[in-house]
Design a protein around this motif. Structure first.
Motif, PDB file in Angstrom:
ATOM      1  N   PRO A  68     -51.205  32.967  54.514  1.00 54.17           N
ATOM      2  CA  PRO A  68     -52.228  33.943  54.940  1.00 54.17           C
ATOM      3  C   PRO A  68     -53.052  33.453  56.136  1.00 54.17           C
ATOM      4  O   PRO A  68     -53.456  34.262  56.985  1.00 54.17           O
ATOM      5  CB  PRO A  68     -53.100  34.104  53.688  1.00 54.17           C
ATOM      6  CG  PRO A  68     -52.225  33.697  52.551  1.00 54.17           C
ATOM      7  CD  PRO A  68     -51.368  32.599  53.095  1.00 54.17           C
ATOM      8  N   CYS A  96     -51.107  34.018  59.263  1.00 60.13           N
ATOM      9  CA  CYS A  96     -51.117  35.438  59.663  1.00 60.13           C
ATOM     10  C   CYS A  96     -52.378  35.781  60.442  1.00 60.13           C
ATOM     11  O   CYS A  96     -52.340  36.572  61.400  1.00 60.13           O
ATOM     12  CB  CYS A  96     -50.994  36.323  58.421  1.00 60.13           C
ATOM     13  SG  CYS A  96     -49.358  36.278  57.644  1.00 60.13           S
ATOM     14  N   ASP A 104     -52.089  34.185  63.896  1.00 56.30           N
ATOM     15  CA  ASP A 104     -51.179  34.949  64.754  1.00 56.30           C
ATOM     16  C   ASP A 104     -51.922  36.041  65.524  1.00 56.30           C
ATOM     17  O   ASP A 104     -51.622  36.297  66.695  1.00 56.30           O
ATOM     18  CB  ASP A 104     -50.067  35.580  63.911  1.00 56.30           C
ATOM     19  CG  ASP A 104     -49.058  34.554  63.418  1.00 56.30           C
ATOM     20  OD1 ASP A 104     -48.849  33.556  64.119  1.00 56.30           O
ATOM     21  OD2 ASP A 104     -48.500  34.749  62.323  1.00 56.30           O
ATOM     22  N   LEU A 105     -52.887  36.684  64.879  1.00 56.43           N
ATOM     23  CA  LEU A 105     -53.635  37.762  65.543  1.00 56.43           C
ATOM     24  C   LEU A 105     -54.450  37.223  66.713  1.00 56.43           C
ATOM     25  O   LEU A 105     -54.507  37.834  67.784  1.00 56.43           O
ATOM     26  CB  LEU A 105     -54.542  38.462  64.534  1.00 56.43           C
ATOM     27  CG  LEU A 105     -53.834  39.138  63.356  1.00 56.43           C
ATOM     28  CD1 LEU A 105     -54.855  39.781  62.421  1.00 56.43           C
ATOM     29  CD2 LEU A 105     -52.835  40.180  63.845  1.00 56.43           C
ATOM     30  N   THR A 145     -45.371  35.854  64.596  1.00 60.58           N
ATOM     31  CA  THR A 145     -46.213  36.901  64.001  1.00 60.58           C
ATOM     32  C   THR A 145     -45.361  37.816  63.141  1.00 60.58           C
ATOM     33  O   THR A 145     -45.706  38.113  61.988  1.00 60.58           O
ATOM     34  CB  THR A 145     -46.919  37.713  65.104  1.00 60.58           C
ATOM     35  OG1 THR A 145     -47.776  36.851  65.858  1.00 60.58           O
ATOM     36  CG2 THR A 145     -47.764  38.828  64.489  1.00 60.58           C
ATOM     37  N   ASN A 201     -43.982  35.744  60.058  1.00 59.64           N
ATOM     38  CA  ASN A 201     -44.979  35.428  59.026  1.00 59.64           C
ATOM     39  C   ASN A 201     -45.408  36.653  58.229  1.00 59.64           C
ATOM     40  O   ASN A 201     -45.589  36.572  57.015  1.00 59.64           O
ATOM     41  CB  ASN A 201     -46.197  34.761  59.668  1.00 59.64           C
ATOM     42  CG  ASN A 201     -45.933  33.327  60.083  1.00 59.64           C
ATOM     43  OD1 ASN A 201     -45.085  32.651  59.493  1.00 59.64           O
ATOM     44  ND2 ASN A 201     -46.625  32.857  61.103  1.00 59.64           N
ATOM     45  N   TYR A 202     -45.572  37.788  58.907  1.00 59.48           N
ATOM     46  CA  TYR A 202     -45.982  38.985  58.171  1.00 59.48           C
ATOM     47  C   TYR A 202     -44.854  39.510  57.280  1.00 59.48           C
ATOM     48  O   TYR A 202     -45.116  40.021  56.189  1.00 59.48           O
ATOM     49  CB  TYR A 202     -46.474  40.068  59.144  1.00 59.48           C
ATOM     50  CG  TYR A 202     -47.931  39.877  59.510  1.00 59.48           C
ATOM     51  CD1 TYR A 202     -48.941  40.483  58.760  1.00 59.48           C
ATOM     52  CD2 TYR A 202     -48.307  39.061  60.561  1.00 59.48           C
ATOM     53  CE1 TYR A 202     -50.278  40.297  59.067  1.00 59.48           C
ATOM     54  CE2 TYR A 202     -49.640  38.853  60.876  1.00 59.48           C
ATOM     55  CZ  TYR A 202     -50.620  39.479  60.126  1.00 59.48           C
ATOM     56  OH  TYR A 202     -51.957  39.271  60.421  1.00 59.48           O
ATOM     57  N   LEU A 261     -44.672  37.587  53.939  1.00 58.82           N
ATOM     58  CA  LEU A 261     -45.635  37.939  52.887  1.00 58.82           C
ATOM     59  C   LEU A 261     -44.962  38.691  51.738  1.00 58.82           C
ATOM     60  O   LEU A 261     -45.338  38.514  50.571  1.00 58.82           O
ATOM     61  CB  LEU A 261     -46.768  38.795  53.468  1.00 58.82           C
ATOM     62  CG  LEU A 261     -47.748  38.102  54.412  1.00 58.82           C
ATOM     63  CD1 LEU A 261     -48.659  39.139  55.071  1.00 58.82           C
ATOM     64  CD2 LEU A 261     -48.583  37.064  53.659  1.00 58.82           C
TER      65      LEU A 261
END
Length: 254
Positions: free
Chosen positions: A52, A55, A58-59, A179, A182-183, A186
């Motif tokens: 998490p 994530c 990444d933003l 990005t 990783n998402y 989840l």
């Protein structure tokens, strides 16, 4: 949140190192995060706690490198990475992470030593064109190793570094790649039951470090020349390869 000081002595540097890697100093550096956290917790818990936070990082990294990416590489790499994540999900109960670490580590070491030998002999290697078939292989391996131990950086570096992209385009491409990876991760992490309330609460508390790590990486990235950047990336790839190999070998022999 845990109260053991040793926990924070291991986890805080690991999170910051991952942020610096994502912020522009080469993905290979981030491979030390899970092993470092594994000093105070099981590797699977470390990977779940870190995801998490990654994530959120990444933003921030997307904003820092917005508009800087190579689309031709991404359209080759990303579908293959999704396949790698699927393979990792289906084989999670059967594969030992020691084998994965040893395999990726040895490949990274051989790849980097080959580059170093050519440099020492004064042979400047020309930029190599992107090859779709090779990109699919490395993309799948990166997705697989990223799912397993958050070690997707070395395989991706092995494909992108020889292309000698502009350093910011190189980093921006890796930022978008991870990005998405990783998402997507989840979903299988939740399906496999790797998240629990304690892990998620701890991740939430540590997220304040995400922008700091990214900022440190971007700060360093903007102040290093192109030549030194690639030399550093290859060096970090070698270090991460040795680290992964040692971790894998130690686990197999113990």
């Amino acid at each position: 949140m845990p109260t053991d000081p040793l926990f924070y002595l291991a986890v805080i540097p690991a999170v910051l190192i991952m942020g610096i890697a994502k912020g522009g100093m080469g993905g290979g550096l981030g491979v030390v995060a899970v092993p470092l956290m594994s000093l105070v917790m099981p590797p699977t818990q470390a990977a779940a706690l870190l995801l998490p936070i990654l994530c959120v990082m990444d933003l921030f990294a997307l904003w820092g490198f917005r508009g800087l990416y190579d689309w031709n590489n991404l359209k080759t790499l990303l579908p293959a990475a999704l396949l790698g994540i699927l393979i990792g999900t289906l084989s999670f109960r059967y594969l030992e992470e020691a084998h994965i670490k040893l395999m990726v580590g040895l490949i990274a070491v051989v790849f980097t030593l080959n580059w170093l030998i050519k440099r020492l002999h004064g042979r400047v290697q020309p930029a190599k064109p992107a090859r779709a078939w090779l990109g699919r292989i490395f993309g799948a391996v990166s997705g697989f190793t990223s799912f397993s131990v958050h070690a997707g950086g070395p395989p991706l570096d092995m494909y992108l570094l020889p292309q000698k992209l502009h350093k910011s385009v190189f980093v921006g491409t890796t930022v978008i790649f991870f990005t998405v990876v990783n998402y997507v991760k989840l979903i299988p992490y939740a399906w496999l039951g790797l998240f629990d309330t304690r892990n998620l609460t701890t991740s939430l508390g540590l997220m304040v470090l995400a922008p700091l790590g990214i900022w440190m990486g971007i700060f360093m990235h903007r102040r290093i020349s192109e030549g030194w950047f690639y030399a550093l990336c290859y060096s970090l790839l070698l270090v991460s390869g040795v680290k992964l190999s040692m971790d894998g070998m130690t686990a197999l022999l113990s």
